[in-house]
Design a protein around this motif. Structure first.
Motif, PDB file in Angstrom:
ATOM      1  N   GLU A 241      72.717 -30.671  66.780  1.00  0.00           N
ATOM      2  CA  GLU A 241      73.920 -30.498  66.245  1.00  0.00           C
ATOM      3  C   GLU A 241      75.004 -31.307  66.319  1.00  0.00           C
ATOM      4  O   GLU A 241      75.777 -32.031  65.216  1.00  0.00           O
ATOM      5  CB  GLU A 241      74.489 -28.970  66.883  1.00  0.00           C
ATOM      6  CG  GLU A 241      73.456 -27.660  66.350  1.00  0.00           C
ATOM      7  CD  GLU A 241      74.083 -26.552  66.957  1.00  0.00           C
ATOM      8  OE1 GLU A 241      75.106 -26.595  67.522  1.00  0.00           O
ATOM      9  OE2 GLU A 241      73.104 -25.490  66.995  1.00  0.00           O
ATOM     10  N   LEU A 242      75.476 -31.819  67.640  1.00  0.00           N
ATOM     11  CA  LEU A 242      76.396 -32.859  67.990  1.00  0.00           C
ATOM     12  C   LEU A 242      75.901 -34.231  67.501  1.00  0.00           C
ATOM     13  O   LEU A 242      76.847 -34.938  66.958  1.00  0.00           O
ATOM     14  CB  LEU A 242      76.586 -32.939  69.499  1.00  0.00           C
ATOM     15  CG  LEU A 242      76.949 -31.480  70.110  1.00  0.00           C
ATOM     16  CD1 LEU A 242      77.350 -31.754  71.511  1.00  0.00           C
ATOM     17  CD2 LEU A 242      78.282 -31.209  69.281  1.00  0.00           C
ATOM     18  N   GLN A 243      74.701 -34.539  67.353  1.00  0.00           N
ATOM     19  CA  GLN A 243      74.150 -35.706  66.710  1.00  0.00           C
ATOM     20  C   GLN A 243      74.406 -35.886  65.407  1.00  0.00           C
ATOM     21  O   GLN A 243      75.130 -36.962  64.964  1.00  0.00           O
ATOM     22  CB  GLN A 243      72.716 -35.853  66.914  1.00  0.00           C
ATOM     23  CG  GLN A 243      71.950 -37.232  66.493  1.00  0.00           C
ATOM     24  CD  GLN A 243      70.433 -37.113  66.506  1.00  0.00           C
ATOM     25  OE1 GLN A 243      70.061 -38.005  67.171  1.00  0.00           O
ATOM     26  NE2 GLN A 243      69.790 -36.280  65.706  1.00  0.00           N
ATOM     27  N   ASN A 244      74.387 -34.898  64.603  1.00  0.00           N
ATOM     28  CA  ASN A 244      74.863 -34.628  63.370  1.00  0.00           C
ATOM     29  C   ASN A 244      76.442 -35.036  63.077  1.00  0.00           C
ATOM     30  O   ASN A 244      76.827 -35.851  62.276  1.00  0.00           O
ATOM     31  CB  ASN A 244      74.346 -33.537  62.664  1.00  0.00           C
ATOM     32  CG  ASN A 244      73.188 -33.391  62.537  1.00  0.00           C
ATOM     33  OD1 ASN A 244      72.223 -34.252  62.280  1.00  0.00           O
ATOM     34  ND2 ASN A 244      72.672 -32.040  62.109  1.00  0.00           N
ATOM     35  N   VAL A 266      81.764 -43.005  69.106  1.00  0.00           N
ATOM     36  CA  VAL A 266      80.657 -42.340  70.087  1.00  0.00           C
ATOM     37  C   VAL A 266      79.588 -42.496  69.548  1.00  0.00           C
ATOM     38  O   VAL A 266      79.275 -42.674  67.994  1.00  0.00           O
ATOM     39  CB  VAL A 266      81.195 -40.780  69.929  1.00  0.00           C
ATOM     40  CG1 VAL A 266      79.877 -40.036  70.814  1.00  0.00           C
ATOM     41  CG2 VAL A 266      82.375 -40.600  70.354  1.00  0.00           C
ATOM     42  N   PHE A 267      78.499 -42.984  70.153  1.00  0.00           N
ATOM     43  CA  PHE A 267      77.383 -43.226  69.475  1.00  0.00           C
ATOM     44  C   PHE A 267      76.028 -43.023  70.524  1.00  0.00           C
ATOM     45  O   PHE A 267      76.218 -42.387  71.509  1.00  0.00           O
ATOM     46  CB  PHE A 267      77.175 -45.073  69.965  1.00  0.00           C
ATOM     47  CG  PHE A 267      78.166 -45.566  69.423  1.00  0.00           C
ATOM     48  CD1 PHE A 267      78.156 -45.774  67.921  1.00  0.00           C
ATOM     49  CD2 PHE A 267      79.273 -46.050  70.174  1.00  0.00           C
ATOM     50  CE1 PHE A 267      79.378 -46.707  67.384  1.00  0.00           C
ATOM     51  CE2 PHE A 267      80.448 -46.827  69.470  1.00  0.00           C
ATOM     52  CZ  PHE A 267      80.593 -47.021  68.110  1.00  0.00           C
ATOM     53  N   ILE A 268      74.920 -42.536  69.856  1.00  0.00           N
ATOM     54  CA  ILE A 268      73.832 -41.839  70.457  1.00  0.00           C
ATOM     55  C   ILE A 268      73.013 -43.000  71.095  1.00  0.00           C
ATOM     56  O   ILE A 268      72.860 -44.114  70.667  1.00  0.00           O
ATOM     57  CB  ILE A 268      72.970 -41.490  69.070  1.00  0.00           C
ATOM     58  CG1 ILE A 268      73.724 -40.424  68.348  1.00  0.00           C
ATOM     59  CG2 ILE A 268      71.633 -40.840  69.537  1.00  0.00           C
ATOM     60  CD1 ILE A 268      73.251 -40.155  66.929  1.00  0.00           C
ATOM     61  N   ARG A 355      67.880 -37.969  75.519  1.00  0.00           N
ATOM     62  CA  ARG A 355      68.790 -38.365  74.376  1.00  0.00           C
ATOM     63  C   ARG A 355      70.130 -37.857  74.922  1.00  0.00           C
ATOM     64  O   ARG A 355      70.474 -36.817  75.019  1.00  0.00           O
ATOM     65  CB  ARG A 355      68.583 -37.614  73.222  1.00  0.00           C
ATOM     66  CG  ARG A 355      67.006 -38.229  72.538  1.00  0.00           C
ATOM     67  CD  ARG A 355      66.821 -37.545  71.258  1.00  0.00           C
ATOM     68  NE  ARG A 355      66.609 -35.948  71.299  1.00  0.00           N
ATOM     69  CZ  ARG A 355      66.513 -35.288  70.066  1.00  0.00           C
ATOM     70  NH1 ARG A 355      66.854 -35.710  68.976  1.00  0.00           N
ATOM     71  NH2 ARG A 355      66.629 -33.891  70.493  1.00  0.00           N
ATOM     72  N   SER A 356      71.191 -38.836  74.778  1.00  0.00           N
ATOM     73  CA  SER A 356      72.586 -38.551  75.092  1.00  0.00           C
ATOM     74  C   SER A 356      73.450 -39.485  74.294  1.00  0.00           C
ATOM     75  O   SER A 356      72.951 -39.977  73.227  1.00  0.00           O
ATOM     76  CB  SER A 356      72.636 -38.829  76.270  1.00  0.00           C
ATOM     77  OG  SER A 356      73.936 -38.431  76.871  1.00  0.00           O
ATOM     78  N   PHE A 357      74.533 -39.818  74.794  1.00  0.00           N
ATOM     79  CA  PHE A 357      75.698 -40.314  73.901  1.00  0.00           C
ATOM     80  C   PHE A 357      76.322 -41.129  74.867  1.00  0.00           C
ATOM     81  O   PHE A 357      76.454 -40.949  76.060  1.00  0.00           O
ATOM     82  CB  PHE A 357      76.724 -39.325  73.412  1.00  0.00           C
ATOM     83  CG  PHE A 357      76.142 -38.431  72.474  1.00  0.00           C
ATOM     84  CD1 PHE A 357      75.789 -38.637  71.014  1.00  0.00           C
ATOM     85  CD2 PHE A 357      75.517 -37.153  72.998  1.00  0.00           C
ATOM     86  CE1 PHE A 357      75.092 -37.702  70.317  1.00  0.00           C
ATOM     87  CE2 PHE A 357      74.856 -36.006  72.002  1.00  0.00           C
ATOM     88  CZ  PHE A 357      74.710 -36.349  70.866  1.00  0.00           C
TER      89      PHE A 357
END
Length: 582
Positions: A241-244, A266-268, A355-357
């Protein structure tokens, strides 16, 4: 009253409708954790946008929450609770026209909060198993009620039969209700969707989503994950959800050239399960990582041969690995990125990446979400007596200065500094938080190694327990806080898991002797990066102290924390040895 997450805007509209222009109509009571403070940052921004005046009160436990609500009296129309309130019966606090709005990741939610249709609003985030929540209270039935039908011989024979059938039905329904309560609460405590992500959904529905709010939601999610309050499945769900949202709100950053134009973006990014790698050497970030340390069994390898072997397999020289990561040769940074997954799998670390940010803070520095969480959390848990010296150069922002009162300024200095760290444009507070986090993690690993080396964890039938005598400077400095003691218990639990003990032996109880009181923390096997298990220690502790009529205090929002008077502790530990997870 239950409000679905998709309709969370209704909550805010009710708050707006009840507010009076020019008056402080809203009080926010906020727990002292990273997720709650991130939720607070988003929520206060939404309130400021509507020109609503509010007061915020930080609380560290149930008694402070109770005191805060009682002091509110009838001064406020709406009381918002962040990461507190769900597990308690808030109907006890209802007075006059006050409405409670609860954003709390602690579960299970008290059934009276769910069923109150007038004064209490809770959020159904889809992870709280509310479909199992009892819809009514269990009413006490006296002996007179039980026997009244049998003693009543009046009326016709048919009416007597009808009354007996009715009573039989009532008894059956009551038995079913008791079982429903038992099933709902006996599962133990657990966590659902982080409150900051819930409040971010509110910001979306209010058309006030932005990178700042998104970043706070990301930090709340990261806090829940790295502190083992979310299982992998739920983390992945919220991450998507937050990735989108990251893609949607940062597409213009991706298209620009040069780091200067990407500030604030902000980047993945895939993140290593290391500790603050960007803030220290690669070697230390792996050595002090709870994940790497347990997988490589570093507690029994004081010469660190396994870690050095791991570095050798990666092809990174020790002199490069032991210097500050920022200055490590770019060639070896690339080797780390390309080889880590393959090499880690040979050491049974298949999930070393997650996976994070990250966020671009200036032209040269990106801050990882996990790094910010570690820093803010360290500030929250740092000994209050030492905090002033550590942050003596820091002045709270003008906004926070206005919100503080003389009473709360000293008592909750950690809270205000943590709150300011999240919103500060300066790197100073963050870096000081990083140093606190590094200091704490070194103490955590050292304490765990000492407990194991000295055989100070004692086996019971279904768990192990250890006692910190609070004699060393390290213990006095770092393990007075319940969450710090909980982290030590979690690390010890993972170590014993890697030792190959059976599932039933992976639960750990840690005790810290604090003067006349013993602070007891229980964690259960299964709380790890890969999974989450409901914690039944809180209910079990409470039942045993009540059976034994012991003096106790169960004040933390983490119900698996209890304080026992030192004279009662031997009886308590004897009584709980038969604990077994359902």
């Amino acid at each position: 009253m239950k409000i679905l997450l998709n309709n969370i805007k209704e909550c805010f509209q009710k708050i707006l409708k009840r507010s009076e222009f020019g008056k402080t109509s809203v009080c926010i009571i906020v727990s002292l954790d990273v997720d709650a403070i991130c939720a607070l940052r988003i929520l206060t921004s939404l309130l400021n946008r509507e020109n609503l005046q509010f007061r915020m009160i930080p609380v560290s436990g149930y008694s402070e929450m109770t005191e805060a609500i009682q002091k509110c009296g009838n001064m406020y129309k709406s009381i918002i609770l962040l990461n507190c309130g769900n597990v308690y019966d808030m109907s006890d606090f209802i007075k006059g026209d006050i409405k409670f709005f609860i954003f709390d990741s602690h579960k299970p939610i008290n059934h009276n909060n769910v069923n109150n249709e007038k004064s209490i609003y809770i959020i159904d985030d889809g992870m709280g198993q509310l479909e199992k929540c009892p819809e009514e209270e269990i009413k006490e039935m006296s002996d007179g009620d039980e026997d009244s039908i049998d003693e009543d011989d009046s009326g016709s024979h048919s009416s007597q039969i009808q009354r007996k059938q009715q009573q039989k039905l009532q008894r059956s329904l009551r038995k079913q209700l008791i079982q429903m309560h038992e099933d709902y609460y006996s599962q133990g405590t657990y966590y659902s969707r982080p409150s900051s992500t819930v409040v971010y959904t509110l910001a979306q529905q209010m058309n006030h989503d932005c990178n700042d709010h998104l970043w706070y939601a990301i930090l709340g999610l990261t806090d829940a994950y790295i502190h083992m309050r979310l299982n992998q499945k739920n983390y992945d769900l919220i991450f998507e959800e937050l990735q989108n949202e990251v893609i949607r709100l940062n597409i213009h950053f991706e298209e620009t050239q040069g780091d200067a134009k990407k500030i604030g973006g902000v980047f993945i990014e895939n993140e290593y399960k290391f500790l603050l790698m960007r803030q220290q050497s690669l070697y230390n970030s792996m050595y002090y990582s709870s994940y790497v340390g347990t997988k490589l069994k570093l507690w029994k390898d004081r010469d660190n041969k396994r870690l050095e072997e791991f570095m050798a397999k990666l092809g990174i020289p020790l002199n490069e690995a032991k210097q500050d990561f920022r200055y490590m040769n770019q060639k070896y940074k690339q080797i780390l990125k390309s080889q880590i997954a393959e090499v880690a799998s040979k050491f049974q670390m298949d999930d070393i990446l997650y996976r994070s940010f990250v966020r671009q803070s200036d032209t040269k520095i990106q801050i990882a979400a996990s790094d910010m969480v570690y820093a803010v959390n360290a500030i929250l848990e740092y000994p209050q007596a030492l905090l002033s010296k550590q942050l003596m150069q820091h002045q709270c922002s003008e906004v926070i200065e206005k919100l503080k009162t003389s009473e709360t300024a000293a008592k909750f200095q950690n809270f205000f500094c943590a709150l300011d760290t999240l919103g500060s444009k300066s790197d100073d507070l963050f870096q000081q938080g990083v140093q606190m986090a590094l200091e704490f993690q070194a103490a955590l690993v050292d304490e765990a190694n000492n407990l194991i080396e000295n055989n100070e964890l004692y086996p019971c039938k279904h768990f192990r327990y250890g006692i910190l005598k609070n004699e060393s400077p390290q213990q006095k400095k770092f393990f007075q806080h319940p969450q710090s003691l909980q982290k030590l218990a979690l690390l010890l639990m993972d170590i014993y898991k890697e030792k190959g003990y059976k599932q039933s032996n992976k639960s750990v109880i840690l005790v810290n002797q604090l003067g006349e009181l013993f602070m007891v923390v229980g964690v259960v096997g299964g709380m790890s990066f890969s999974g989450q298990e409901k914690n039944q220690f809180g209910q079990y502790f409470l039942r045993k102290v009540q059976e034994l009529n012991l003096q106790f205090r169960q004040d933390s929002f983490e119900t698996s924390v209890i304080e026992i008077h030192k004279d009662d502790f031997p009886n308590f530990i004897d009584a709980i040895t038969d604990f077994k997870k359902n």
